[in-house]
Scaffold this active site. Sequence first.
Site, PDB file in Angstrom:
ATOM      1  N   HIS A 138       1.009  -1.194   0.223  1.00 35.43           N
ATOM      2  CA  HIS A 138      -0.063   0.029  -0.091  1.00 35.43           C
ATOM      3  C   HIS A 138       0.832   1.112  -0.053  1.00 35.43           C
ATOM      4  CE1 HIS A 138      -3.259   2.774   0.561  1.00 35.43           C
ATOM      5  NE2 HIS A 138      -2.804   3.005   2.025  1.00 35.43           N
ATOM      6  N   ASP A 176       1.302   4.966   0.113  1.00 28.52           N
ATOM      7  CA  ASP A 176       0.969   6.248   0.712  1.00 28.52           C
ATOM      8  C   ASP A 176       2.329   7.085   0.085  1.00 28.52           C
ATOM      9  OD1 ASP A 176      -1.390   5.675   2.292  1.00 28.52           O
ATOM     10  OD2 ASP A 176       0.288   4.802   3.350  1.00 28.52           O
ATOM     11  N   ASP A 188      -8.055   1.802   1.369  1.00 30.56           N
ATOM     12  CA  ASP A 188      -7.878   2.652   2.756  1.00 30.56           C
ATOM     13  C   ASP A 188      -8.507   3.922   2.898  1.00 30.56           C
ATOM     14  OD1 ASP A 188      -6.895   3.232   5.473  1.00 30.56           O
ATOM     15  OD2 ASP A 188      -4.927   3.938   4.957  1.00 30.56           O
ATOM     16  N   HIS A 201      -5.296  10.043   0.193  1.00 29.77           N
ATOM     17  CA  HIS A 201      -5.865  10.400   1.527  1.00 29.77           C
ATOM     18  C   HIS A 201      -5.232  10.861   2.341  1.00 29.77           C
ATOM     19  CE1 HIS A 201      -4.856   6.055   1.622  1.00 29.77           C
ATOM     20  NE2 HIS A 201      -4.329   6.243   2.562  1.00 29.77           N
TER      21      HIS A 201
END
Length: 916
Positions: A15, A17, A127, A353
């Site tokens: 994931h 980010d 997420d 996000h």
Amino acid sequence: MSTPKAIIHVISHTHWDREWYMPYEAHHAKLIQTMDGLLEIMDQDPEFRSFYLDGQTIVLEDYLQVYPEKREKLIELVQAGKLSAGPWYILQDEFLTSSEANIRNMQIGHRDAKVYGPVSKLGYFPDSFGNMGQAAQILQQAGISTAVFGRGVKATGFNNSVADAMDLESPFSELHWESPDGSRVLGILFANWYNNGMEIPEEPAAARKFWDNAIANASKYASTPHLLLMNGCDHQPAQANLSTALRTARELYPDYAFIHSNYDDYVAAVQSALPETLSTINGELRGQRTDGWYSLVNTASSRVYIKQLNQENQTMLEKIAEPLAAFAHVNGRPYPHGLLNYAWKTLMQNHPHDSICGCSVDEVYHEMKTRFEKSKGVAAAVIADSLAHLSAQIDTASFASISSDSAPFVVYSTSGYAQSGVVTVELELGRRYFKPNESPENNSKYVLEHTTAAGYLVNYLGEKLACTSMDLGVRFGYDLPDDKFRQPYFARVIAVTFETGALPAMGYSSFAWIPAAQSAAMVQPSSLVAEENTMENAYLHVTVTDDGSLTIKDKRTGETFDGLGVYENVGDIGNEYIFKQPVGDTAITTRGLAAQVTLVEDTAYRATYEITHTFDIPEQADELLKQEIATMVNFLDRKAQRSVKRVPITIVTRVSLGRSEEGVRVHAAFHNPAKDQRLRVLFPSGVTTAKHYADSIFEVAERATIPTVEWVNPSNCQHQSAFVDVHENGRGLTIANKGLNEYEVLRDGSGTIAVTILRSTGELGDWGVFLTPDAQCLGLNHAEWMILPHGGGDSRFTAYQQAYGFQVPMQVSQTGIHEGSLPAQQSLLEWSAAGSGLALSSVKINEDRGDLIARWYNLSGEPAELTVSSQSHGRLYESTVLEDANVPGAGDLGTDGSAAVPVQGYKIISIGMSAS
């Protein structure tokens, strides 16, 4: 071989980010290491079948920034199915990015992914801090039938651990997810999060302990024998010894099948084995069946200034630059696909996000502000070029009959709705070009001597209009011609402010300033100031009370709203993710506090009062909060209070009423001197219904004001986009905003809408100690909103259109006196709706075919009929959110440049328009 007890699908992933607890380039360097390691594993281990790149093509883009020579290698791996590409460009926050930003994200992700190979057709939301209600419809239109998500349905605790609860929304991790229009996809929840297969041991004893736990947890929620184990986590490198670890698992558990799988195979297997009945979840997934502490909705108010910059940037691109460029293209100018794509990508790099949610370290936001400026700069250039091209085509010759010195200009309204507004235009008079060897001072003096600031304003019919003007003196400017070197000049500049009168939807109207020795006399409309501290037009009667709050009477319904605009300040000992008021903290408000009220504008077209509040608030939290943060005391267990020391805060609020507007515009500015706090503005509606409505992604979502029984958080804040609304029969109140994404409808029976305009926090929160002093938002802040009373029922849709229009500033372009192929006033795209619930979302040119694409959505559950016509196009057809050539199986809507199209309740409809 006997049938296995379960088939365990291990999907390797990371994931990613892009920025979070480190700034972008620090994460970027880590990405390069991660990708290098992954490619090495794939070269050396033929059993390592595939790796999922988090559903976002920007991972590939960022890697190729450093290693462009590895493009062919990535293409080879994607085409072989060993790497995924798409479907998104980035993993966005769905609620804090606009409807069209969500679509552009999908469009660009698909377009970029096709360069590498097959596009991942998986609705990937690992997420997201809540999921949009129209996701299923968007996915279905994009040819995607399955969504995977991590939040919003089952109760989650700290670090996303699943909590046991009775009466869950779905007993399984598999469910049907349905949009309001009835579109449905298979939804798969990460019931054990997306790290439940992370770091699988290869040593037998450790492996047995791992698998006993992992299999039990995955089996607990799965509705089929196919269990999902996600081999990775945030910024997790690929597991180099995974093949060995899976061989160990097969030896330890011969009754189970262990597959190094991929999403295509896993989803196909699940779909083939689903039980006949699954739960159906309708609309938004926002974690409402939880205790309310970990929905992460308060990221909507973390670093409000970032949300305001985002709203401005999105509006410039989708509501101004794209439609103006489209209409300029229809009238002969090449459409700037490359520039707009670059601007959108630069903006969307701020949309992950952890970025747009305001829950990262301070360095992230330094770079985000630069990206906003870059994207806005490109949008501004596209807007200016498009305006100049269009205005040059508009016939302004009639103004010459009034005066050969007329200064024509055009006002454009691109919100999609017919509207009138007050605009200010800076007009240049008497341009005098000069060369480098000439004296600038003499040129400036010449301009001043040969121009006058006096004059009057006319519309395209030659009618004189009420206005105010200000002489700004002589100013330097320059042209950048296409065929020669830059051309510097001096010109006299005057600022003219006036009310436009009704402008056509998605259209323009022409005006001219007529220089004269003295301003021409005309009959001035009456003042909007009815009496002391009171404004009134045909729709509203507005009184500023002694404490600065507003009393508004809606003259159309006879309903009166009292106490609007009281400010409320409380403490906040939470973090960037979560608001937490100190135990026993009492709100400080301006209710009953004497305010200074001054009339600062009294013209024929607008009245404005300035309201000044000064009051004391605690300087920060007490010293205990620093200790609790440093020792990672969970925010729920914190005992900190607000400090005894107080500091003054002054809020200067300007309240304006335009002659033709049906709402009150408000702008607040304040210098924030305090930390660890929240500031809201309150709007008691007097509406007692148990539900309310918030503008969201391609819908106005209906939400319950009273949360479910599981909810224990004293706060029940929610997301909004352009507005929030409460209404009942005969009475309604809509509060529109610009970049104020958090609201709450209070549960005290007053129907009070509370809109957050500032939240000050000092730490990131989540898994470590990351101090964020910039998130305190000290210094100058501002906020804008509009108060729109209405009569409930279908009249609310008119208020919603005005709320959408509030976000889109009119554009003004000065031009010359000339004949042209376009009339002095026109709608560039004519549309209307039988039924009042249609909203226009975008107008642009499709990159593949060059067709005009316009998109609407039905805010109502009732069917509507859309009538649309374009003088420049013949064939009209229904498209999809990906703007494919045609909806499969659908014929043309019309071949004569117009069509009447039925639009079912809550449907998103895209209509393509081509020359033939």
